[in-house]
Scaffold this motif. Structure first.
Motif, PDB file in Angstrom:
ATOM      1  N   GLN A   1       1.297  -1.280  -0.448  1.00  0.00           N
ATOM      2  CA  GLN A   1      -0.367   0.101  -0.432  1.00  0.00           C
ATOM      3  C   GLN A   1       0.610   1.580  -0.088  1.00  0.00           C
ATOM      4  OE1 GLN A   1      -2.608  -1.341   3.094  1.00  0.00           O
ATOM      5  NE2 GLN A   1      -4.049  -1.119   2.002  1.00  0.00           N
TER       6      GLN A   1
ATOM      7  N   ASP B   1       0.353   3.918   0.483  1.00  0.00           N
ATOM      8  CA  ASP B   1       0.288   5.445   1.714  1.00  0.00           C
ATOM      9  C   ASP B   1       0.867   4.839   2.918  1.00  0.00           C
ATOM     10  OD1 ASP B   1      -1.544   2.956   1.709  1.00  0.00           O
ATOM     11  OD2 ASP B   1      -3.086   4.344   3.046  1.00  0.00           O
ATOM     12  N   LYS B   2       0.959   3.779   3.216  1.00  0.00           N
ATOM     13  CA  LYS B   2       1.909   2.927   4.214  1.00  0.00           C
ATOM     14  C   LYS B   2       3.195   3.292   3.996  1.00  0.00           C
ATOM     15  CE  LYS B   2      -1.534  -0.307   5.643  1.00  0.00           C
ATOM     16  NZ  LYS B   2      -1.650  -1.463   6.364  1.00  0.00           N
TER      17      LYS B   2
END
Length: 261
Positions: A180, A182-183
Protein backbone atom coordinates in the motif's frame (compact mmCIF):
# COMPACT_ATOMS: atom_id res chain seq x y z
CA UNK A 1 46.14 -16.80 -2.16
CA UNK A 2 42.75 -16.00 -3.74
CA UNK A 3 42.14 -15.99 -7.48
CA UNK A 4 45.92 -15.98 -7.93
CA UNK A 5 46.41 -12.86 -5.80
CA UNK A 6 48.06 -12.76 -2.40
CA UNK A 7 45.81 -11.29 0.31
CA UNK A 8 48.09 -9.35 2.68
CA UNK A 9 45.22 -8.16 4.89
CA UNK A 10 41.44 -8.38 4.75
CA UNK A 11 40.37 -7.18 1.31
CA UNK A 12 43.82 -6.00 0.19
CA UNK A 13 45.79 -7.91 -2.42
CA UNK A 14 49.30 -7.92 -3.81
CA UNK A 15 49.61 -8.86 -7.46
CA UNK A 16 52.64 -11.07 -8.04
CA UNK A 17 51.30 -12.57 -11.26
CA UNK A 18 53.75 -12.05 -14.11
CA UNK A 19 51.34 -12.79 -16.96
CA UNK A 20 49.15 -10.07 -18.45
CA UNK A 21 46.05 -12.30 -18.17
CA UNK A 22 45.35 -14.90 -15.50
CA UNK A 23 42.61 -17.55 -15.49
CA UNK A 24 41.04 -18.99 -12.35
CA UNK A 25 38.30 -21.64 -12.68
CA UNK A 26 36.75 -23.18 -9.60
CA UNK A 27 33.75 -25.37 -8.84
CA UNK A 28 31.77 -24.99 -5.63
CA UNK A 29 33.11 -21.46 -5.16
CA UNK A 30 33.44 -20.15 -1.60
CA UNK A 31 34.27 -16.46 -1.42
CA UNK A 32 34.61 -14.08 1.50
CA UNK A 33 31.74 -11.60 1.67
CA UNK A 34 33.76 -8.57 2.76
CA UNK A 35 34.75 -5.74 0.43
CA UNK A 36 37.97 -6.07 -1.50
CA UNK A 37 39.80 -4.46 -4.39
CA UNK A 38 42.69 -5.20 -6.72
CA UNK A 39 44.49 -3.50 -9.57
CA UNK A 40 43.44 -5.98 -12.25
CA UNK A 41 40.38 -5.77 -14.47
CA UNK A 42 38.04 -8.67 -13.78
CA UNK A 43 35.75 -10.75 -15.96
CA UNK A 44 33.64 -13.26 -14.00
CA UNK A 45 31.57 -15.96 -15.69
CA UNK A 46 28.95 -17.78 -13.59
CA UNK A 47 28.79 -21.28 -15.02
CA UNK A 48 26.35 -22.57 -12.39
CA UNK A 49 24.35 -20.91 -9.61
CA UNK A 50 24.22 -17.15 -9.21
CA UNK A 51 26.08 -14.37 -7.41
CA UNK A 52 25.33 -10.88 -6.21
CA UNK A 53 28.07 -8.29 -6.70
CA UNK A 54 27.87 -5.28 -4.38
CA UNK A 55 29.57 -2.36 -6.13
CA UNK A 56 29.17 1.24 -4.95
CA UNK A 57 25.44 2.03 -4.62
CA UNK A 58 24.25 -0.93 -6.67
CA UNK A 59 23.83 -4.67 -6.34
CA UNK A 60 24.28 -6.63 -9.56
CA UNK A 61 22.72 -10.04 -10.01
CA UNK A 62 24.83 -12.36 -12.15
CA UNK A 63 22.77 -15.48 -12.88
CA UNK A 64 23.94 -18.70 -14.50
CA UNK A 65 25.53 -18.23 -17.94
CA UNK A 66 26.02 -14.50 -17.36
CA UNK A 67 29.22 -12.48 -17.01
CA UNK A 68 30.17 -9.34 -15.14
CA UNK A 69 32.98 -6.99 -16.10
CA UNK A 70 34.54 -5.04 -13.21
CA UNK A 71 37.08 -2.27 -13.89
CA UNK A 72 40.42 -2.08 -12.10
CA UNK A 73 40.47 -0.76 -8.51
CA UNK A 74 36.68 -0.96 -8.16
CA UNK A 75 35.75 -1.93 -4.58
CA UNK A 76 33.33 -4.87 -4.56
CA UNK A 77 32.08 -7.82 -2.56
CA UNK A 78 30.06 -10.92 -3.43
CA UNK A 79 27.20 -12.79 -1.79
CA UNK A 80 25.11 -15.80 -2.79
CA UNK A 81 22.68 -18.28 -1.30
CA UNK A 82 23.05 -20.69 -4.23
CA UNK A 83 23.71 -24.31 -3.32
CA UNK A 84 26.56 -24.52 -5.83
CA UNK A 85 28.46 -21.73 -7.56
CA UNK A 86 30.88 -22.59 -10.33
CA UNK A 87 32.88 -19.57 -11.46
CA UNK A 88 35.58 -18.59 -13.87
CA UNK A 89 37.58 -15.41 -13.34
CA UNK A 90 39.87 -13.77 -15.85
CA UNK A 91 42.11 -11.04 -14.44
CA UNK A 92 43.71 -8.59 -16.87
CA UNK A 93 46.54 -6.18 -16.22
CA UNK A 94 46.00 -4.16 -19.41
CA UNK A 95 42.89 -3.61 -21.54
CA UNK A 96 42.12 -1.68 -24.76
CA UNK A 97 41.66 2.08 -24.52
CA UNK A 98 37.89 2.00 -24.86
CA UNK A 99 35.19 3.42 -22.57
CA UNK A 100 33.58 -0.03 -22.31
CA UNK A 101 36.38 -1.35 -20.11
CA UNK A 102 36.07 1.51 -17.60
CA UNK A 103 32.50 0.64 -16.55
CA UNK A 104 30.70 -2.24 -14.87
CA UNK A 105 28.74 -4.45 -17.29
CA UNK A 106 26.48 -7.46 -16.72
CA UNK A 107 25.19 -9.45 -19.66
CA UNK A 108 24.23 -12.91 -20.82
CA UNK A 109 27.17 -14.79 -22.31
CA UNK A 110 26.26 -15.84 -25.85
CA UNK A 111 27.05 -19.41 -26.86
CA UNK A 112 30.31 -18.50 -28.61
CA UNK A 113 31.60 -16.62 -25.55
CA UNK A 114 30.63 -19.50 -23.22
CA UNK A 115 32.57 -21.92 -25.42
CA UNK A 116 35.58 -19.59 -25.44
CA UNK A 117 35.48 -19.28 -21.66
CA UNK A 118 35.20 -23.03 -21.13
CA UNK A 119 38.09 -23.59 -23.54
CA UNK A 120 40.17 -21.07 -21.59
CA UNK A 121 39.61 -23.08 -18.40
CA UNK A 122 42.49 -25.33 -19.44
CA UNK A 123 44.82 -22.48 -18.46
CA UNK A 124 43.34 -22.21 -14.96
CA UNK A 125 45.97 -21.22 -12.36
CA UNK A 126 48.82 -21.48 -14.89
CA UNK A 127 51.41 -18.73 -14.58
CA UNK A 128 53.11 -19.20 -17.94
CA UNK A 129 52.08 -16.96 -20.84
CA UNK A 130 52.19 -19.31 -23.85
CA UNK A 131 51.53 -18.12 -27.39
CA UNK A 132 48.14 -19.81 -27.78
CA UNK A 133 46.90 -18.55 -24.41
CA UNK A 134 48.07 -15.02 -25.12
CA UNK A 135 46.46 -14.83 -28.59
CA UNK A 136 43.23 -16.59 -27.57
CA UNK A 137 42.51 -14.57 -24.41
CA UNK A 138 43.44 -11.29 -26.09
CA UNK A 139 40.96 -12.05 -28.87
CA UNK A 140 38.26 -12.78 -26.29
CA UNK A 141 39.05 -9.57 -24.40
CA UNK A 142 38.81 -7.45 -27.55
CA UNK A 143 35.50 -9.12 -28.49
CA UNK A 144 33.69 -8.38 -25.20
CA UNK A 145 32.12 -5.05 -26.34
CA UNK A 146 30.59 -6.87 -29.31
CA UNK A 147 29.19 -9.65 -27.12
CA UNK A 148 27.68 -7.24 -24.61
CA UNK A 149 23.91 -6.86 -24.77
CA UNK A 150 23.60 -5.37 -21.32
CA UNK A 151 20.57 -6.02 -19.15
CA UNK A 152 20.29 -3.06 -16.79
CA UNK A 153 17.36 -4.81 -15.08
CA UNK A 154 19.89 -7.01 -13.28
CA UNK A 155 20.95 -3.99 -11.23
CA UNK A 156 19.31 -3.38 -7.86
CA UNK A 157 19.64 0.34 -7.08
CA UNK A 158 20.25 1.44 -3.52
CA UNK A 159 18.98 4.98 -2.75
CA UNK A 160 21.31 7.40 -1.01
CA UNK A 161 18.43 9.17 0.75
CA UNK A 162 18.19 7.49 4.18
CA UNK A 163 14.42 8.09 4.28
CA UNK A 164 13.99 5.53 1.50
CA UNK A 165 15.94 2.73 3.19
CA UNK A 166 12.98 1.54 5.33
CA UNK A 167 10.86 1.47 2.17
CA UNK A 168 13.38 -0.70 0.31
CA UNK A 169 13.81 -2.97 3.32
CA UNK A 170 10.04 -3.42 3.60
CA UNK A 171 9.73 -4.35 -0.09
CA UNK A 172 12.76 -6.65 0.09
CA UNK A 173 11.14 -8.53 2.98
CA UNK A 174 7.49 -8.45 1.90
CA UNK A 175 7.85 -8.63 -1.88
CA UNK A 176 5.22 -11.41 -2.12
CA UNK A 177 2.48 -9.05 -0.92
CA UNK A 178 0.85 -6.15 -2.69
CA UNK A 179 2.07 -3.03 -0.92
CA UNK A 180 0.00 0.00 0.00
CA UNK A 181 1.67 3.15 -1.24
CA UNK A 182 0.35 5.29 1.62
CA UNK A 183 1.95 2.99 4.21
CA UNK A 184 5.29 3.16 2.36
CA UNK A 185 4.98 6.94 2.36
CA UNK A 186 4.42 6.87 6.14
CA UNK A 187 7.63 4.82 6.53
CA UNK A 188 9.54 7.45 4.58
CA UNK A 189 7.80 10.27 6.48
CA UNK A 190 6.75 12.00 3.27
CA UNK A 191 3.69 12.35 1.05
CA UNK A 192 2.84 9.71 -1.54
CA UNK A 193 3.67 12.09 -4.37
CA UNK A 194 7.03 13.02 -2.81
CA UNK A 195 7.87 9.36 -2.21
CA UNK A 196 7.18 8.42 -5.82
CA UNK A 197 9.13 11.39 -7.16
CA UNK A 198 12.15 11.06 -4.86
CA UNK A 199 12.34 7.27 -5.21
CA UNK A 200 12.44 7.62 -9.02
CA UNK A 201 15.09 10.35 -8.75
CA UNK A 202 17.24 8.26 -6.41
CA UNK A 203 16.98 4.87 -8.11
CA UNK A 204 16.02 5.57 -11.70
CA UNK A 205 12.98 3.27 -11.45
CA UNK A 206 9.50 3.42 -9.94
CA UNK A 207 8.41 1.64 -6.76
CA UNK A 208 6.39 -0.78 -8.89
CA UNK A 209 9.40 -1.58 -11.06
CA UNK A 210 11.59 -2.03 -7.98
CA UNK A 211 9.09 -4.51 -6.53
CA UNK A 212 8.94 -6.40 -9.82
CA UNK A 213 12.72 -6.58 -9.92
CA UNK A 214 12.97 -7.92 -6.36
CA UNK A 215 10.31 -10.54 -7.09
CA UNK A 216 12.15 -11.80 -10.17
CA UNK A 217 15.48 -11.92 -8.36
CA UNK A 218 13.87 -13.92 -5.53
CA UNK A 219 12.37 -16.30 -8.09
CA UNK A 220 15.85 -16.99 -9.47
CA UNK A 221 16.98 -17.94 -5.97
CA UNK A 222 13.99 -20.29 -5.61
CA UNK A 223 14.58 -21.90 -9.00
CA UNK A 224 18.16 -22.61 -7.95
CA UNK A 225 16.92 -24.73 -5.02
CA UNK A 226 15.12 -27.12 -7.40
CA UNK A 227 12.43 -27.65 -4.73
CA UNK A 228 9.43 -25.99 -6.36
CA UNK A 229 7.46 -26.00 -9.59
CA UNK A 230 7.25 -22.78 -11.60
CA UNK A 231 3.62 -22.36 -10.49
CA UNK A 232 4.67 -22.64 -6.85
CA UNK A 233 7.49 -20.14 -7.37
CA UNK A 234 5.08 -17.72 -9.06
CA UNK A 235 2.82 -17.85 -5.98
CA UNK A 236 5.73 -17.59 -3.53
CA UNK A 237 6.99 -14.35 -5.06
CA UNK A 238 3.56 -12.75 -5.28
CA UNK A 239 2.07 -13.52 -8.70
CA UNK A 240 -1.53 -14.70 -9.05
CA UNK A 241 -0.81 -16.90 -12.07
CA UNK A 242 2.05 -18.63 -13.84
CA UNK A 243 1.34 -16.65 -17.00
CA UNK A 244 1.68 -13.34 -15.13
CA UNK A 245 4.94 -14.50 -13.59
CA UNK A 246 6.29 -15.74 -16.93
CA UNK A 247 5.48 -12.42 -18.61
CA UNK A 248 7.13 -10.43 -15.80
CA UNK A 249 10.18 -12.71 -15.71
CA UNK A 250 10.65 -12.54 -19.48
CA UNK A 251 10.47 -8.74 -19.47
CA UNK A 252 13.38 -8.62 -17.01
CA UNK A 253 15.52 -11.59 -18.05
CA UNK A 254 14.77 -11.53 -21.80
CA UNK A 255 14.04 -15.26 -21.64
CA UNK A 256 11.41 -17.45 -20.01
CA UNK A 257 11.85 -19.05 -16.55
CA UNK A 258 13.29 -22.56 -16.53
CA UNK A 259 13.92 -25.01 -13.72
CA UNK A 260 17.31 -26.65 -13.35
CA UNK A 261 17.56 -30.10 -14.93
Amino acid sequence: MKCGLNETSEGHYVDNILTDAYVWYEKDWQHDEYEHTHQRYQLTFVEEGYQYFHIEEKIYLVPQNHVIWIPSSKVHRTTSEAKTVNLMLLLFRTVPELDFYRKVHVFSAPAVLREMLLYASKWSKLLNEGEEKCVFIKAMLHSLPYFCEENSSLQIPAPADSRLIPVCNHINTNYQYKFQIDKLADMAKMSVRSLQRIFKQQTGISLQKYTQLIRILKSIELMDTNQYTLSQIAALVGYKSLSAFTFSYSSIMKTGPKLKK
